[in-house]
Design a protein around this motif. Structure first.
Motif, PDB file in Angstrom:
ATOM      1  N   ILE A   1       7.532 -18.715  -0.263  1.00 49.57           N
ATOM      2  CA  ILE A   1       7.660 -17.833  -1.422  1.00 49.57           C
ATOM      3  C   ILE A   1       6.991 -16.518  -1.041  1.00 49.57           C
ATOM      4  O   ILE A   1       5.798 -16.497  -0.720  1.00 49.57           O
ATOM      5  CB  ILE A   1       6.981 -18.427  -2.669  1.00 49.57           C
ATOM      6  N   PHE A   2       7.765 -15.428  -1.046  1.00 55.01           N
ATOM      7  CA  PHE A   2       7.268 -14.114  -0.652  1.00 55.01           C
ATOM      8  C   PHE A   2       7.142 -13.203  -1.876  1.00 55.01           C
ATOM      9  O   PHE A   2       7.959 -13.268  -2.797  1.00 55.01           O
ATOM     10  CB  PHE A   2       8.239 -13.435   0.319  1.00 55.01           C
ATOM     11  N   SER A   3       6.158 -12.332  -1.846  1.00 61.66           N
ATOM     12  CA  SER A   3       6.126 -11.231  -2.807  1.00 61.66           C
ATOM     13  C   SER A   3       7.299 -10.293  -2.545  1.00 61.66           C
ATOM     14  O   SER A   3       7.663 -10.045  -1.393  1.00 61.66           O
ATOM     15  CB  SER A   3       4.818 -10.436  -2.684  1.00 61.66           C
ATOM     16  N   ARG A   4       7.863  -9.777  -3.624  1.00 66.05           N
ATOM     17  CA  ARG A   4       8.920  -8.774  -3.490  1.00 66.05           C
ATOM     18  C   ARG A   4       8.250  -7.432  -3.196  1.00 66.05           C
ATOM     19  O   ARG A   4       7.619  -6.831  -4.065  1.00 66.05           O
ATOM     20  CB  ARG A   4       9.746  -8.688  -4.765  1.00 66.05           C
ATOM     21  N   CYS A   5       8.362  -6.984  -1.946  1.00 68.64           N
ATOM     22  CA  CYS A   5       7.700  -5.752  -1.520  1.00 68.64           C
ATOM     23  C   CYS A   5       8.395  -5.235  -0.271  1.00 68.64           C
ATOM     24  O   CYS A   5       9.203  -5.930   0.349  1.00 68.64           O
ATOM     25  CB  CYS A   5       6.213  -5.998  -1.246  1.00 68.64           C
ATOM     26  N   ALA A   6       8.062  -3.999   0.098  1.00 69.42           N
ATOM     27  CA  ALA A   6       8.720  -3.380   1.253  1.00 69.42           C
ATOM     28  C   ALA A   6       8.445  -4.151   2.538  1.00 69.42           C
ATOM     29  O   ALA A   6       9.311  -4.232   3.418  1.00 69.42           O
ATOM     30  CB  ALA A   6       8.242  -1.933   1.390  1.00 69.42           C
ATOM     31  N   THR A   7       7.263  -4.727   2.668  1.00 70.57           N
ATOM     32  CA  THR A   7       6.923  -5.455   3.897  1.00 70.57           C
ATOM     33  C   THR A   7       7.881  -6.607   4.128  1.00 70.57           C
ATOM     34  O   THR A   7       8.481  -6.738   5.205  1.00 70.57           O
ATOM     35  CB  THR A   7       5.480  -5.974   3.827  1.00 70.57           C
ATOM     36  N   PHE A   8       8.059  -7.465   3.142  1.00 73.43           N
ATOM     37  CA  PHE A   8       8.912  -8.634   3.328  1.00 73.43           C
ATOM     38  C   PHE A   8      10.394  -8.317   3.139  1.00 73.43           C
ATOM     39  O   PHE A   8      11.250  -9.132   3.500  1.00 73.43           O
ATOM     40  CB  PHE A   8       8.477  -9.760   2.395  1.00 73.43           C
ATOM     41  N   ALA A   9      10.706  -7.158   2.600  1.00 73.13           N
ATOM     42  CA  ALA A   9      12.118  -6.753   2.503  1.00 73.13           C
ATOM     43  C   ALA A   9      12.685  -6.381   3.867  1.00 73.13           C
ATOM     44  O   ALA A   9      13.899  -6.355   4.055  1.00 73.13           O
ATOM     45  CB  ALA A   9      12.252  -5.567   1.541  1.00 73.13           C
ATOM     46  N   ARG A  10      11.819  -6.104   4.850  1.00 74.76           N
ATOM     47  CA  ARG A  10      12.255  -5.555   6.132  1.00 74.76           C
ATOM     48  C   ARG A  10      13.275  -6.448   6.830  1.00 74.76           C
ATOM     49  O   ARG A  10      14.293  -5.974   7.323  1.00 74.76           O
ATOM     50  CB  ARG A  10      11.050  -5.337   7.052  1.00 74.76           C
ATOM     51  N   CYS A  11      13.046  -7.733   6.897  1.00 78.17           N
ATOM     52  CA  CYS A  11      13.972  -8.648   7.577  1.00 78.17           C
ATOM     53  C   CYS A  11      14.464  -9.737   6.624  1.00 78.17           C
ATOM     54  O   CYS A  11      14.768 -10.859   7.040  1.00 78.17           O
ATOM     55  CB  CYS A  11      13.309  -9.274   8.793  1.00 78.17           C
ATOM     56  N   ALA A  12      14.545  -9.409   5.338  1.00 75.69           N
ATOM     57  CA  ALA A  12      14.953 -10.394   4.342  1.00 75.69           C
ATOM     58  C   ALA A  12      16.394 -10.831   4.559  1.00 75.69           C
ATOM     59  O   ALA A  12      17.247 -10.045   4.981  1.00 75.69           O
ATOM     60  CB  ALA A  12      14.784  -9.823   2.937  1.00 75.69           C
ATOM     61  N   VAL A  13      16.663 -12.099   4.275  1.00 74.53           N
ATOM     62  CA  VAL A  13      18.016 -12.646   4.351  1.00 74.53           C
ATOM     63  C   VAL A  13      18.274 -13.471   3.093  1.00 74.53           C
ATOM     64  O   VAL A  13      17.349 -13.884   2.386  1.00 74.53           O
ATOM     65  CB  VAL A  13      18.210 -13.529   5.611  1.00 74.53           C
ATOM     66  N   ALA A  14      19.549 -13.706   2.834  1.00 74.94           N
ATOM     67  CA  ALA A  14      19.922 -14.528   1.682  1.00 74.94           C
ATOM     68  C   ALA A  14      19.339 -15.929   1.840  1.00 74.94           C
ATOM     69  O   ALA A  14      19.331 -16.495   2.933  1.00 74.94           O
ATOM     70  CB  ALA A  14      21.444 -14.593   1.574  1.00 74.94           C
ATOM     71  N   GLY A  15      18.839 -16.479   0.735  1.00 77.50           N
ATOM     72  CA  GLY A  15      18.256 -17.814   0.749  1.00 77.50           C
ATOM     73  C   GLY A  15      16.747 -17.811   0.702  1.00 77.50           C
ATOM     74  O   GLY A  15      16.136 -18.810   0.307  1.00 77.50           O
ATOM     75  N   GLU A  16      16.114 -16.694   1.122  1.00 75.69           N
ATOM     76  CA  GLU A  16      14.668 -16.584   0.970  1.00 75.69           C
ATOM     77  C   GLU A  16      14.325 -16.362  -0.503  1.00 75.69           C
ATOM     78  O   GLU A  16      15.156 -15.899  -1.280  1.00 75.69           O
ATOM     79  CB  GLU A  16      14.124 -15.419   1.802  1.00 75.69           C
ATOM     80  N   ILE A  17      13.101 -16.662  -0.861  1.00 79.96           N
ATOM     81  CA  ILE A  17      12.625 -16.474  -2.230  1.00 79.96           C
ATOM     82  C   ILE A  17      11.673 -15.291  -2.254  1.00 79.96           C
ATOM     83  O   ILE A  17      10.594 -15.323  -1.649  1.00 79.96           O
ATOM     84  CB  ILE A  17      11.929 -17.744  -2.745  1.00 79.96           C
ATOM     85  N   HIS A  18      12.068 -14.216  -2.930  1.00 79.55           N
ATOM     86  CA  HIS A  18      11.253 -13.012  -3.092  1.00 79.55           C
ATOM     87  C   HIS A  18      11.078 -12.771  -4.592  1.00 79.55           C
ATOM     88  O   HIS A  18      12.081 -12.638  -5.315  1.00 79.55           O
ATOM     89  CB  HIS A  18      11.931 -11.807  -2.451  1.00 79.55           C
ATOM     90  N   ILE A  19       9.845 -12.704  -5.044  1.00 76.70           N
ATOM     91  CA  ILE A  19       9.588 -12.607  -6.480  1.00 76.70           C
ATOM     92  C   ILE A  19       8.522 -11.558  -6.765  1.00 76.70           C
ATOM     93  O   ILE A  19       7.767 -11.142  -5.881  1.00 76.70           O
ATOM     94  CB  ILE A  19       9.144 -13.966  -7.067  1.00 76.70           C
ATOM     95  N   GLY A  20       8.456 -11.144  -8.016  1.00 76.95           N
ATOM     96  CA  GLY A  20       7.433 -10.207  -8.444  1.00 76.95           C
ATOM     97  C   GLY A  20       6.071 -10.881  -8.520  1.00 76.95           C
ATOM     98  O   GLY A  20       5.960 -12.109  -8.574  1.00 76.95           O
ATOM     99  N   ASN A  21       5.039 -10.076  -8.560  1.00 79.08           N
ATOM    100  CA  ASN A  21       3.678 -10.612  -8.557  1.00 79.08           C
ATOM    101  C   ASN A  21       3.180 -10.878  -9.971  1.00 79.08           C
ATOM    102  O   ASN A  21       2.223 -10.262 -10.463  1.00 79.08           O
ATOM    103  CB  ASN A  21       2.747  -9.656  -7.809  1.00 79.08           C
ATOM    104  N   THR A  22       3.845 -11.820 -10.629  1.00 81.46           N
ATOM    105  CA  THR A  22       3.389 -12.304 -11.925  1.00 81.46           C
ATOM    106  C   THR A  22       3.199 -13.813 -11.832  1.00 81.46           C
ATOM    107  O   THR A  22       3.902 -14.496 -11.066  1.00 81.46           O
ATOM    108  CB  THR A  22       4.396 -12.002 -13.042  1.00 81.46           C
ATOM    109  N   ALA A  23       2.248 -14.324 -12.606  1.00 77.85           N
ATOM    110  CA  ALA A  23       1.974 -15.762 -12.575  1.00 77.85           C
ATOM    111  C   ALA A  23       3.209 -16.563 -12.962  1.00 77.85           C
ATOM    112  O   ALA A  23       3.487 -17.618 -12.374  1.00 77.85           O
ATOM    113  CB  ALA A  23       0.810 -16.079 -13.516  1.00 77.85           C
ATOM    114  N   GLU A  24       3.974 -16.056 -13.936  1.00 75.63           N
ATOM    115  CA  GLU A  24       5.159 -16.794 -14.402  1.00 75.63           C
ATOM    116  C   GLU A  24       6.181 -16.960 -13.290  1.00 75.63           C
ATOM    117  O   GLU A  24       6.734 -18.055 -13.085  1.00 75.63           O
ATOM    118  CB  GLU A  24       5.795 -16.065 -15.588  1.00 75.63           C
ATOM    119  N   GLU A  25       6.444 -15.890 -12.547  1.00 75.06           N
ATOM    120  CA  GLU A  25       7.439 -15.969 -11.477  1.00 75.06           C
ATOM    121  C   GLU A  25       6.974 -16.884 -10.354  1.00 75.06           C
ATOM    122  O   GLU A  25       7.771 -17.636  -9.774  1.00 75.06           O
ATOM    123  CB  GLU A  25       7.755 -14.567 -10.944  1.00 75.06           C
TER     124      GLU A  25
END
Length: 366
Positions: free
Chosen positions: A293-317
């Motif tokens: 589970i990755f934070s949705r941010c520029a760092t992890f967006a760099r090599c992102a592919v479909a199927g990875e989980i990228h979410i906002g930094n909220t407890a609910e997500e």
């Protein structure tokens, strides 16, 4: 306090090459000076060194002598740190060298000026990364940074910063059984140093809630000192949580290779230090065979592919994403395979060459 930190950040010296690189002779051999072994060498230098084939590559730790090193046609890579004896050796021989590059993969001034790193770690950075710079800058012919953003913190009108992006080894795929096993027992991990104190604090209530809800989860976290004590005070059953001290890099490699995980948490909060980071955490997660589970941010967006989980930094997500991976083995397998694909994307988006080095008989690698 923030304005004071910003002022300190601006005052800390940066690496700035001042030696001429265009008139240097071709390189016949490579010397890497580093606190070896360490993740920076593994993520950025190892695979590139292997690709040099017939070019001799010498690895020296910071306390190693250099008396046995032939300096004729030698290109030197300084990875983050250098100590005084090795710096003196370079000063005495720099005119005979093929070049000297400084490689950095962290915004070191931001770590020093920030509020997360321990004072002993800040002292080490000051002593071995910042203090040598006035003398070292007079010798440098090349400057390499791990990301464009980090390069932007170093750039001025007088020198060029080349990007040396992560170059992971070809991953060895874990057995699918490790990913798709039943939910009877699952291991969730957060592996990060104390520099990520804010991420530790962000995850504590999230992990506590997830552990209370999912009795089949075991949680492992690497933490020392106050962070370790705070994790142990979260009210999580001691039998279902492992708080391990930080390991030396070689021990961490062995641990994450031989002991996998099912779910890996990779939060990254906004901030000056994190903004310059590369997405090397994917390499560790793949080695463990985990679904991430990755934070949705520029760092992890760099090599992102479909199927990875990228979410906002909220407890609910984060709680929703953990629920999904705990309850769905197929989704864990999709996320793990996606991270494998992202590593291949990382390899394809980088180059095996060391920027700007001309190796004897091999032409210019730039």
């Amino acid at each position: 306090m923030q304005s004071l930190r910003s002022a300190i950040y601006g005052l800390i010296p940066r690496p700035q090459p001042s030696a001429a690189s265009g008139i240097r002779p071709p390189a016949k051999r490579l010397l890497i000076l580093s606190r070896y072994p360490n993740p920076s060498v593994s993520y950025y230098l190892d695979e590139r060194s292997k690709a040099l084939a017939d070019i001799p590559v010498i690895l020296k730790g910071l306390d190693d002598g250099l008396g046995d090193v032939d300096c004729e046609g030698l290109f030197v890579i300084i990875c983050r740190y250098i100590k005084a004896p090795q710096l003196r050796w370079l000063e005495q021989r720099h005119g005979r060298l093929a070049g000297i590059a400084y490689f950095v993969d962290d915004d070191i001034p931001a770590v020093i000026a920030g509020d997360e790193a321990s004072w002993p770690y800040k002292f080490r950075l000051l002593n071995f990364a910042i203090r040598p710079l006035p003398r070292l800058n007079r010798l440098l012919t090349h400057l390499w940074a791990s990301t464009e953003h980090l390069a932007g913190t170093l750039t001025n009108s007088d020198h060029k910063v080349d990007i040396l992006a992560p170059m992971p080894a070809q991953p060895s795929q874990k057995s699918p059984a490790m990913i798709g096993e039943t939910a009877a027992s699952l291991k969730m991990v957060y592996h990060a140093t104390g520099i990520h104190r804010h991420e530790h604090e962000f995850l504590m209530p999230i992990v506590r809630s997830a552990m209370n809800k999912h009795k089949n989860l075991h949680f492992e976290v690497f933490a020392d000192g106050d962070l370790a004590r705070r994790w142990r005070r979260q009210g999580i059953e001691p039998a279902r949580m492992t708080v391990s001290p930080q390991l030396p890099w070689s021990s961490y490699l062995a641990r994450t290779t031989n002991h996998g995980a099912d779910i890996a948490l990779a939060p990254l909060l906004a901030g000056r230090t994190n903004d310059s980071r590369a997405d090397t955490k994917r390499i560790d997660i793949s080695r463990m065979g985990a679904a991430a589970i990755f934070s949705r941010c520029a760092t992890f967006a760099r090599c992102a592919v479909a199927g990875e989980i990228h979410i906002g930094n909220t407890a609910e997500e984060w709680l929703t994403a953990i629920d999904q991976l705990v309850e769905d083995g197929h989704r864990r397998e999709i996320a793990f395979n996606a991270t494998l694909q992202s590593l291949e994307k990382m390899r394809q988006s980088a180059t095996l060459a060391f920027p700007g080095i001309r190796f004897d008989g091999f032409g210019d690698t730039a």
